[in-house]
Design a protein around this motif. Structure first.
Motif, PDB file in Angstrom:
ATOM      1  N   THR A 555      -7.061 -36.923 -28.963  1.00 13.04           N
ATOM      2  CA  THR A 555      -8.141 -35.947 -28.787  1.00 13.04           C
ATOM      3  C   THR A 555      -9.155 -36.402 -27.743  1.00 13.04           C
ATOM      4  O   THR A 555      -9.685 -35.587 -26.996  1.00 13.04           O
ATOM      5  CB  THR A 555      -8.865 -35.702 -30.117  1.00 13.04           C
ATOM      6  OG1 THR A 555      -9.300 -36.956 -30.661  1.00 13.04           O
ATOM      7  CG2 THR A 555      -7.941 -35.033 -31.115  1.00 13.04           C
ATOM      8  N   ARG A 556      -9.434 -37.699 -27.698  1.00 12.10           N
ATOM      9  CA  ARG A 556     -10.518 -38.184 -26.831  1.00 12.10           C
ATOM     10  C   ARG A 556     -10.079 -38.420 -25.391  1.00 12.10           C
ATOM     11  O   ARG A 556     -10.892 -38.285 -24.473  1.00 12.10           O
ATOM     12  CB  ARG A 556     -11.095 -39.483 -27.400  1.00 12.10           C
ATOM     13  CG  ARG A 556     -11.889 -39.292 -28.678  1.00 12.10           C
ATOM     14  CD  ARG A 556     -12.625 -40.560 -29.040  1.00 12.10           C
ATOM     15  NE  ARG A 556     -13.486 -40.377 -30.215  1.00 12.10           N
ATOM     16  CZ  ARG A 556     -14.264 -41.327 -30.714  1.00 12.10           C
ATOM     17  NH1 ARG A 556     -14.292 -42.529 -30.161  1.00 12.10           N
ATOM     18  NH2 ARG A 556     -15.008 -41.075 -31.778  1.00 12.10           N
ATOM     19  N   ILE A 557      -8.824 -38.779 -25.167  1.00 10.36           N
ATOM     20  CA  ILE A 557      -8.406 -39.203 -23.832  1.00 10.36           C
ATOM     21  C   ILE A 557      -7.237 -38.393 -23.314  1.00 10.36           C
ATOM     22  O   ILE A 557      -7.302 -37.795 -22.236  1.00 10.36           O
ATOM     23  CB  ILE A 557      -8.058 -40.710 -23.839  1.00 10.36           C
ATOM     24  CG1 ILE A 557      -9.286 -41.549 -24.195  1.00 10.36           C
ATOM     25  CG2 ILE A 557      -7.490 -41.132 -22.480  1.00 10.36           C
ATOM     26  CD1 ILE A 557      -9.003 -43.019 -24.411  1.00 10.36           C
ATOM     27  N   ILE A 558      -6.130 -38.348 -24.072  1.00 12.09           N
ATOM     28  CA  ILE A 558      -4.874 -37.816 -23.528  1.00 12.09           C
ATOM     29  C   ILE A 558      -4.948 -36.314 -23.310  1.00 12.09           C
ATOM     30  O   ILE A 558      -4.614 -35.813 -22.225  1.00 12.09           O
ATOM     31  CB  ILE A 558      -3.702 -38.180 -24.459  1.00 12.09           C
ATOM     32  CG1 ILE A 558      -3.555 -39.698 -24.525  1.00 12.09           C
ATOM     33  CG2 ILE A 558      -2.411 -37.538 -23.955  1.00 12.09           C
ATOM     34  CD1 ILE A 558      -2.563 -40.176 -25.568  1.00 12.09           C
ATOM     35  N   VAL A 559      -5.356 -35.546 -24.325  1.00 13.37           N
ATOM     36  CA  VAL A 559      -5.391 -34.086 -24.188  1.00 13.37           C
ATOM     37  C   VAL A 559      -6.376 -33.657 -23.097  1.00 13.37           C
ATOM     38  O   VAL A 559      -6.033 -32.804 -22.252  1.00 13.37           O
ATOM     39  CB  VAL A 559      -5.702 -33.422 -25.539  1.00 13.37           C
ATOM     40  CG1 VAL A 559      -5.943 -31.927 -25.366  1.00 13.37           C
ATOM     41  CG2 VAL A 559      -4.557 -33.661 -26.526  1.00 13.37           C
ATOM     42  N   PRO A 560      -7.619 -34.179 -23.041  1.00 18.74           N
ATOM     43  CA  PRO A 560      -8.500 -33.809 -21.917  1.00 18.74           C
ATOM     44  C   PRO A 560      -7.910 -34.182 -20.560  1.00 18.74           C
ATOM     45  O   PRO A 560      -8.077 -33.437 -19.586  1.00 18.74           O
ATOM     46  CB  PRO A 560      -9.786 -34.600 -22.214  1.00 18.74           C
ATOM     47  CG  PRO A 560      -9.770 -34.828 -23.688  1.00 18.74           C
ATOM     48  CD  PRO A 560      -8.332 -35.007 -24.041  1.00 18.74           C
ATOM     49  N   TYR A 561      -7.233 -35.325 -20.485  1.00 14.99           N
ATOM     50  CA  TYR A 561      -6.601 -35.727 -19.221  1.00 14.99           C
ATOM     51  C   TYR A 561      -5.515 -34.737 -18.809  1.00 14.99           C
ATOM     52  O   TYR A 561      -5.456 -34.306 -17.653  1.00 14.99           O
ATOM     53  CB  TYR A 561      -6.029 -37.134 -19.372  1.00 14.99           C
ATOM     54  CG  TYR A 561      -4.934 -37.470 -18.393  1.00 14.99           C
ATOM     55  CD1 TYR A 561      -5.223 -37.798 -17.072  1.00 14.99           C
ATOM     56  CD2 TYR A 561      -3.598 -37.434 -18.783  1.00 14.99           C
ATOM     57  CE1 TYR A 561      -4.211 -38.086 -16.173  1.00 14.99           C
ATOM     58  CE2 TYR A 561      -2.580 -37.724 -17.900  1.00 14.99           C
ATOM     59  CZ  TYR A 561      -2.883 -38.041 -16.595  1.00 14.99           C
ATOM     60  OH  TYR A 561      -1.890 -38.327 -15.696  1.00 14.99           O
ATOM     61  N   LEU A 562      -4.639 -34.374 -19.743  1.00 14.11           N
ATOM     62  CA  LEU A 562      -3.567 -33.427 -19.429  1.00 14.11           C
ATOM     63  C   LEU A 562      -4.136 -32.071 -19.024  1.00 14.11           C
ATOM     64  O   LEU A 562      -3.650 -31.419 -18.085  1.00 14.11           O
ATOM     65  CB  LEU A 562      -2.646 -33.269 -20.638  1.00 14.11           C
ATOM     66  CG  LEU A 562      -1.806 -34.496 -21.037  1.00 14.11           C
ATOM     67  CD1 LEU A 562      -1.050 -34.224 -22.323  1.00 14.11           C
ATOM     68  CD2 LEU A 562      -0.851 -34.888 -19.920  1.00 14.11           C
ATOM     69  N   ARG A 563      -5.185 -31.625 -19.722  1.00 14.44           N
ATOM     70  CA  ARG A 563      -5.810 -30.346 -19.396  1.00 14.44           C
ATOM     71  C   ARG A 563      -6.387 -30.374 -17.981  1.00 14.44           C
ATOM     72  O   ARG A 563      -6.221 -29.415 -17.213  1.00 14.44           O
ATOM     73  CB  ARG A 563      -6.897 -30.029 -20.416  1.00 14.44           C
ATOM     74  CG  ARG A 563      -7.541 -28.659 -20.239  1.00 14.44           C
ATOM     75  CD  ARG A 563      -8.737 -28.513 -21.161  1.00 14.44           C
ATOM     76  NE  ARG A 563      -8.356 -28.744 -22.545  1.00 14.44           N
ATOM     77  CZ  ARG A 563      -9.086 -29.421 -23.417  1.00 14.44           C
ATOM     78  NH1 ARG A 563     -10.231 -29.968 -23.051  1.00 14.44           N
ATOM     79  NH2 ARG A 563      -8.670 -29.563 -24.659  1.00 14.44           N
ATOM     80  N   ALA A 564      -7.081 -31.454 -17.640  1.00 15.11           N
ATOM     81  CA  ALA A 564      -7.682 -31.548 -16.304  1.00 15.11           C
ATOM     82  C   ALA A 564      -6.620 -31.578 -15.217  1.00 15.11           C
ATOM     83  O   ALA A 564      -6.857 -31.120 -14.095  1.00 15.11           O
ATOM     84  CB  ALA A 564      -8.561 -32.793 -16.218  1.00 15.11           C
ATOM     85  N   LEU A 565      -5.451 -32.106 -15.542  1.00 12.95           N
ATOM     86  CA  LEU A 565      -4.364 -32.186 -14.567  1.00 12.95           C
ATOM     87  C   LEU A 565      -3.585 -30.874 -14.482  1.00 12.95           C
ATOM     88  O   LEU A 565      -2.685 -30.739 -13.647  1.00 12.95           O
ATOM     89  CB  LEU A 565      -3.428 -33.342 -14.942  1.00 12.95           C
ATOM     90  CG  LEU A 565      -2.665 -34.020 -13.817  1.00 12.95           C
ATOM     91  CD1 LEU A 565      -3.636 -34.655 -12.820  1.00 12.95           C
ATOM     92  CD2 LEU A 565      -1.714 -35.078 -14.358  1.00 12.95           C
ATOM     93  N   GLY A 566      -3.897 -29.928 -15.355  1.00 12.29           N
ATOM     94  CA  GLY A 566      -3.196 -28.649 -15.339  1.00 12.29           C
ATOM     95  C   GLY A 566      -1.879 -28.661 -16.083  1.00 12.29           C
ATOM     96  O   GLY A 566      -1.058 -27.752 -15.897  1.00 12.29           O
TER      97      GLY A 566
END
Length: 778
Positions: A555-566
């Motif tokens: 929740t804190r790192i991986i999902v926001p990272y994937l979202r930002a990368l599209g």
């Protein structure tokens, strides 16, 4: 004045983007230049040159004053030699302790110390071996033995900058309380008098009373957050619901709450003042009411912890109150500009917080669309226009900051803002007063009714739109289009503003070309998470650690990272083995990101998933090709999988080989020496690689000389947490790789590490170099 404030803010923002702070004498010259230009402007009558002088003065003073403040704060650092040693100190608990899964965390003002330490630190106090914990209270003086480390956070693309947050709060070291000796922790005084400690003790008492009176009420945390600004009282699950409905701003103390409370205090003060026959003779009713409203807003801001939205509203109300008392008129834009100046003078690091941009941006939009319209429309129509303006105008900022926005936000806010701001919040604040706790059940009942509607809207299939982090040029185009769209009725071709949103809403980041792969070892602390991207596919190898029962790297790192990368879905998730530092974020990833297939050495029932996902075991010899990139599983073999209950989890760890353009990377998870020797003997040609993610984080149980020689990696990557309790990577293991001639990379020193495999080439990039700021740990 407005021009000066805008460019002062620009100077502050530019300073906060620097990788290194300018020398103090250069900053002093900047202050002198700014002051001289302002003085010259005051005595000059030159139009254009005078405006240019204001612009240059604003930038110079904003940049230089912020730089001098930054030098002062950065100078208070923990010496490297004092990291990780036992330190005896005394001081005062400076904030409300926040509960964690295994203890509490609080801010601490150091008074005396056995070695050099910063004056303001953050401490965690964990339960002892019997599960016991003494709960400290704000304002108490304690004697502790602690171990400290310098500010350090995970650095990932488009991730939260924890080190910036620590700098803004003036926390220059963090650590934990040691409990090795019975008398190492001792309360010395029940309360140390200081206004800030008194306020924090007051807030803590209110929080404790709310939680006791509401007991197990599901929405008690919301009332605590509305009353005293303690956002950690709200569970992560509720925050996700609020994000999907676009009302996160309502569930903390926002400007609208403070304004409504101030208006209520204004009316009450005016009513009581008029009842007196003498007081209006000395102070007019309007003046007394303005002071009463401002005083109520000030008290509420103190109760709320003085966050940026609270500061902005308080300063605006203060300007309005002063203008009312001195009987002068002032444009609303000037009031907003003075509030902006006040926030930046007190806290120049506020520009690093999303709340700063959202708070001032929303008010600016309301002023933009509301100019000259007062009294012309029905209040319901005006309210609808305000919601439309904020939705359209803030959409680019929300996509830039969070890579998502709520589609149902206008409808939800239309209902929630008046209910929360005018009813629930006043009840929660009133319940803070002694004897009015009877209002809490009423406030909670109303909150429960509202949450039925909010949860229904959050569960709608298209409640939220997610988008990759946009380039700055697309953001600026959309902002301009939003302002064009919100121009007054009668302005020609306003609809053209919609066209400006098309690049923003259709943007997709470039992906690797065919026959190439981008591999990013994410900075998840002491754990492993690796994202592999090809031209049309995405794979996640491991999902990082779980930090607590309700927080993990998913929740804190991986999902926001994937979202930002599209990345809208994963073609494969590999969970190498059962250890929580590799599998801890898997359930969160599965809950928030569509996944086509899971491979793992775990039985399927050990991986909980809310979505139907194809599951298969990691089996040595498996291989597949995505877009010209070859993937091959090297470990474990079928025999190990068949008897997995008889083996340790590390014995079963999946090992993945990735080849693109003649270059190879090897992901080894937590295999240990026996598994390494098996691979050296069985597939020596397959384990040779250009890039190696070091086995078991650099533990002595792995990285045998035979394995290192067989791999022959030119680059070795250690996925480790900063000053982790295991001491990884071990010094002798690091020396072994160094002696092999490999270039060494570490996630704790370098942040996320990107490896680009292409035809005959390996390019490695460190996120700490890409996003370097002056406050980042070296």
């Amino acid at each position: 004045m407005r021009t000066f404030v805008i460019f002062f803010a620009l100077g502050v923002f530019v300073l906060q983007q620097q990788t290194e702070l300018p020398e103090i004498y250069c900053l002093s010259l900047g202050v002198a230049l700014g002051l001289m230009l302002l003085a010259w402007r005051c005595i000059s009558t030159l139009g254009l040159l005078g405006r240019c002088a204001v612009v240059v003065a604003g930038v110079a003073l904003g940049f230089s004053c912020t730089g001098i403040m930054a030098h002062s704060r950065m100078a208070e650092a923990l010496p490297g030699s004092n990291e990780g040693i036992d330190i005896a100190l005394t001081g005062t608990v400076a904030s409300m302790p926040q509960a964690m899964e295994r203890g509490v965390r609080f801010e601490f003002d150091v008074e005396t110390s056995s070695v050099v330490t910063p004056s303001h630190i953050s401490l965690a106090w964990y339960r002892n071996e019997h599960g016991e914990l003494t709960m400290p209270r704000a304002g108490e003086r304690w004697q502790f033995t602690v171990r400290l480390k310098r500010p350090h956070g995970n650095i990932n693309p488009n991730g939260r900058d924890y080190e910036a947050w620590l700098l803004e709060r003036g926390i220059r070291a963090s650590g934990s309380v040691r409990q090795s000796e019975p008398q190492s922790s001792m309360r010395l005084d029940d309360f140390v008098w200081r206004p800030s400690y008194l306020i924090e003790r007051w807030r803590q008492n209110i929080r404790d009373r709310f939680l006791v009176e509401l007991q197990e009420a599901p929405y008690a945390g919301i009332l605590v957050a509305l009353a005293i600004g303690d956002q950690q009282a709200i569970s992560p699950e509720l925050w996700q619901i609020f994000a999907r409905t676009g009302i996160t701003h309502l569930m903390s103390i926002s400007g609208s709450h403070i304004t409504m409370l101030a208006a209520l205090a204004y009316l009450v003060t005016a009513f009581l003042w008029r009842r007196s026959t003498r007081l209006p003779l000395f102070v007019p009713v309007q003046h007394a009411a303005a002071v009463g409203g401002l005083f109520a807003a000030f008290c509420y801001c103190l109760l709320a912890g003085f966050a940026v939205p609270a500061q902005r509203t308080l300063y605006m109300l203060a300007v309005v109150a002063v203008v009312s008392v001195v009987r002068r008129e002032m444009a609303a834009s000037r009031v907003l500009a003075l509030a902006l100046l006040g926030v930046l003078l007190i806290d120049p690091w506020a520009v690093l917080a999303p709340g700063f941009w959202l708070s001032f941006g929303a008010v600016g939009l309301l002023l933009f669309v509301g100019t000259g319209l007062r009294g012309k429309d029905h209040w319901l129509k005006s309210w609808g226009k305000a919601q439309w303006a904020v939705t359209v105008g803030m959409l680019p900022a929300l996509l830039a900051l969070f890579q998502q926005f709520s589609v149902v936000s206008p409808v939800v806010n239309f209902i929630a803002i008046p209910v929360v701001g005018a009813v629930i919040t006043p009840l929660a604040v009133a319940a803070c007063l002694p004897g009015l706790g009877v209002l809490l059940p009423v406030a909670h009942w109303l909150t429960s009714l509202l949450m039925i509607f909010i949860e229904f809207m959050a569960n709608l299939p298209l409640a939220i739109w997610q988008q990759a982090a946009p380039p700055m040029v697309y953001l600026l185009i959309a902002l301009g289009g939003g302002l064009w769209l919100l121009l007054p009725r009668g302005f020609p071709s306003r609809w053209l503003g919609l066209i400006a949103f098309i690049p923003l809403l259709t943007y997709a980041p470039a992906r690797p070309a065919a026959n190439t792969a981008d591999i990013r070892v994410l900075d998840v602390g002491q754990g492993l998470a690796v994202h592999i991207q090809t031209a049309n596919h995405d794979l996640l190898f491991d999902a990082g650690p779980a930090f607590s029962a309700d927080a993990d790297s998913g929740t804190r790192i991986i999902v926001p990272y994937l979202r930002a990368l599209g990345v809208r879905g994963l073609d494969m998730l590999i969970v190498s083995h059962a250890d929580r530092d590799h599998s801890g974020g898997a359930e969160s990833v599965l809950a928030m990101v569509p996944v086509t297939q899971i491979k793992s050495s775990l039985p399927f029932e050990h991986i909980l998933s809310a979505q139907p996902v194809q599951h298969s075991d990691c089996i040595a010899g498996e291989s597949w090709d995505w877009d010209g990139v070859q993937f091959q599983m090297l470990h474990p073999d079928q025999e190990l999988i068949n008897h997995r209950v008889e083996h340790r989890t590390n014995d079963l760890a999946c090992v993945l080989r990735i080849s693109a353009g003649g270059r190879t990377a090897l992901l080894t998870s937590d295999i240990e020496a026996p598994q390494e020797l098996v691979l050296v003997a069985a597939v020596p040609d397959k384990i040779a690689a250009d890039v190696l993610v070091v086995p078991h984080h650099g533990s002595r149980t792995s990285s045998t000389p035979e394995f290192i020689a067989a791999v022959g990696a030119r680059d070795a990557i250690f996925p480790v947490g900063y000053r982790n309790s295991f001491g990884h990577p071990k010094a002798d293991v690091v020396a072994r790789y160094f002696s092999s001639g490999a270039t060494l990379h570490r996630t704790d020193f370098d942040g996320a590490i990107k490896i680009a495999l292409s035809e005959g080439n390996v390019h490695i990039e460190h996120e700490r170099d890409v996003s370097r700021r002056y406050w980042h740990a070296r």
